[in-house]
Design an enzyme around this catalytic site. Structure first.
Site, PDB file in Angstrom:
ATOM      1  N   GLY A 105      -0.855   1.402   9.521  1.00  0.00           N
ATOM      2  CA  GLY A 105      -2.285   1.620   9.801  1.00  0.00           C
ATOM      3  C   GLY A 105      -2.682   3.088   9.682  1.00  0.00           C
ATOM      4  O   GLY A 105      -3.813   3.452   9.966  1.00  0.00           O
ATOM      5  N   SER A 108      -0.809   5.049   4.713  1.00  0.00           N
ATOM      6  CA  SER A 108       0.230   5.591   3.817  1.00  0.00           C
ATOM      7  C   SER A 108      -0.038   5.212   2.355  1.00  0.00           C
ATOM      8  O   SER A 108       0.037   6.077   1.471  1.00  0.00           O
ATOM      9  CB  SER A 108       1.622   5.130   4.245  1.00  0.00           C
ATOM     10  N   ASP A 152     -11.158   3.576   4.223  1.00  0.00           N
ATOM     11  CA  ASP A 152      -9.847   4.245   4.167  1.00  0.00           C
ATOM     12  C   ASP A 152      -9.768   5.234   3.008  1.00  0.00           C
ATOM     13  O   ASP A 152      -9.398   6.394   3.191  1.00  0.00           O
ATOM     14  CB  ASP A 152      -8.720   3.203   4.022  1.00  0.00           C
TER      15      ASP A 152
HETATM   16  O1  PMV Z   1      -5.857  -1.628   8.982  1.00  0.00           O
HETATM   17  P1  PMV Z   1      -6.560  -0.410   8.460  1.00  0.00           P
HETATM   18  O2  PMV Z   1      -6.246   0.842   9.233  1.00  0.00           O
HETATM   19  O3  PMV Z   1      -6.443  -0.223   6.994  1.00  0.00           O
HETATM   20  O4  PMV Z   1      -8.104  -0.605   8.745  1.00  0.00           O
HETATM   21  C1  PMV Z   1      -8.815  -1.721   8.330  1.00  0.00           C
HETATM   22  C2  PMV Z   1     -10.235  -1.572   8.726  1.00  0.00           C
HETATM   23  C3  PMV Z   1     -11.063  -2.843   8.593  1.00  0.00           C
HETATM   24  O5  PMV Z   1     -12.370  -2.504   9.013  1.00  0.00           O
HETATM   25  C4  PMV Z   1     -10.527  -3.937   9.504  1.00  0.00           C
HETATM   26  C5  PMV Z   1     -11.089  -3.347   7.155  1.00  0.00           C
HETATM   27  C6  PMV Z   1     -11.878  -2.483   6.189  1.00  0.00           C
HETATM   28  O6  PMV Z   1     -11.723  -2.699   4.977  1.00  0.00           O
HETATM   29  O7  PMV Z   1     -12.661  -1.617   6.610  1.00  0.00           O
END
Ligand code: PMV
Length: 313
Positions: A105, A108, A152
């Site tokens: 999370g 990476s 992200d």
């Molecule tokens: O699991 P992570 O840290 O990549 O975060 C995902 C975030 C969500 O809102 C659940 C999905 C997204 O695409 O924004």
């Protein structure tokens, strides 16, 4: 260009996960003490087009041509070639290293994509803009996530705190007073695509309820941005607790996440919440700097397999 390097940080989502998929804002920040780094080196004397990829962290040593076409590294390299309208690149070796824990999370995979896109385009003599790097990394994100919001790739490419709404230009903003986070990993692998799909099903079953959750989170995110800009840590901590409460109702927490969130609060954190897709993965706690070690220890005692203390801003 003989040898070029580029790097990209890890990230955490501070507020707004899941709701961001439905058009509400999210706030995410880079975690700069962990990094992905990519070096691209010319291999004079080798035939054009021969690209060797070395990624010791994942035990990969292969030529580009031997990897499947949907491999994330291949998608990233081909995206750069297409964006720069290069048919055949000069022979080169691409070396990928990362200190970002895998599948945790902390972004990476995203950081590798961003650093790779940046280094390879630089090697080809054409530095891409941050918007272009982010857009190409988004194409790679789709392989992992299916329907990613784009938060992200945005925070990792900009390497700045971002206020993000899907489909809109991201807003970067200032942290007026640096704050300290403890990141705790449950050690439970939880693919984001699965929790995103389950939220989607629940939203389809009870749209009015889930829309009200998303609206509540959107309001929390706007208040959080103001609190970050004002340096109001205690307010920010309360907002984390409130955001976590909505995520609990959305059923994306887990017993392990609950144990860590509770332990952080009991050890004196200003607030704590799960971060990212949930059901496993990471939680974050906002702490005063002198409490960070104590909270990290409490998290490990409550089952965290890894803790990272990081300063934001
Ligand atoms: O699991 P992570 O840290 O990549 O975060 C995902 C975030 C969500 O809102 C659940 C999905 C997204 O695409 O924004």
């Amino acid at each position: 260009m003989s040898t070029v390097t580029a790097s990209a940080p890890g990230k955490v989502i501070l507020f707004g996960e899941h709701a961001v998929v439905y058009g509400r804002p999210a706030v995410a920040v880079p975690v700069t003490q962990v990094q992905a780094q990519v070096e691209v080196k010319a291999r004079p004397g080798y035939p054009d087009g021969e690209v060797i990829i070395l990624a010791p962290d994942i035990g990969l040593e292969s030529s580009l041509a031997d990897l499947p076409s949907d491999h994330p590294l291949v998608v990233a390299l081909h995206a750069v070639l297409a964006a720069l309208d290069v048919q055949i690149p000069p022979a080169c070796q691409v070396q990928i290293n990362s200190t970002i824990p895998l599948a945790s999370g902390l972004g990476s995979g995203t950081a590798v994509s961003v650093a790779l896109i940046r280094a390879f385009s630089r090697f080809l003599g054409n530095d891409l803009s941050v918007e272009q790097v982010s857009a190409l990394a988004f194409e790679v994100e789709k392989i992992h996530h299916g329907t990613p919001s784009g938060v992200d790739n945005t925070v990792v490419a900009y390497a700045l705190p971002v206020y993000f709404i899907k489909g809109q230009p991201p807003q970067t903003f200032q942290v007026s007073r640096p704050f300290t986070l403890v990141i705790g990993d449950t050690g439970v692998a939880s693919p984001t695509a699965i929790s995103v799909a389950e939220v989607r099903r629940a939203w389809q079953d009870t749209p009015a309820i889930y829309e009200s959750y998303f609206d509540a989170i959107g309001g929390i995110v706007d208040s959080a941005r103001q609190a970050i800009e004002a340096g109001a840590e205690e307010v920010l901590g309360l907002l984390m607790d409130t955001n976590h409460g909505v995520l609990q109702k959305m059923d994306v927490s887990s017993p392990q996440l609950e144990a860590l969130v509770k332990a952080a609060r009991q050890a004196g954190a200003w607030g704590a919440k799960l971060s990212g897709g949930g059901r496993g993965g990471n939680m974050i706690a906002l702490v005063s700097p002198d409490r960070a070690d104590k909270v990290a220890m409490a998290l490990r005692r409550a089952g965290a397999t890894r803790t990272i203390i990081t300063q934001i801003g």
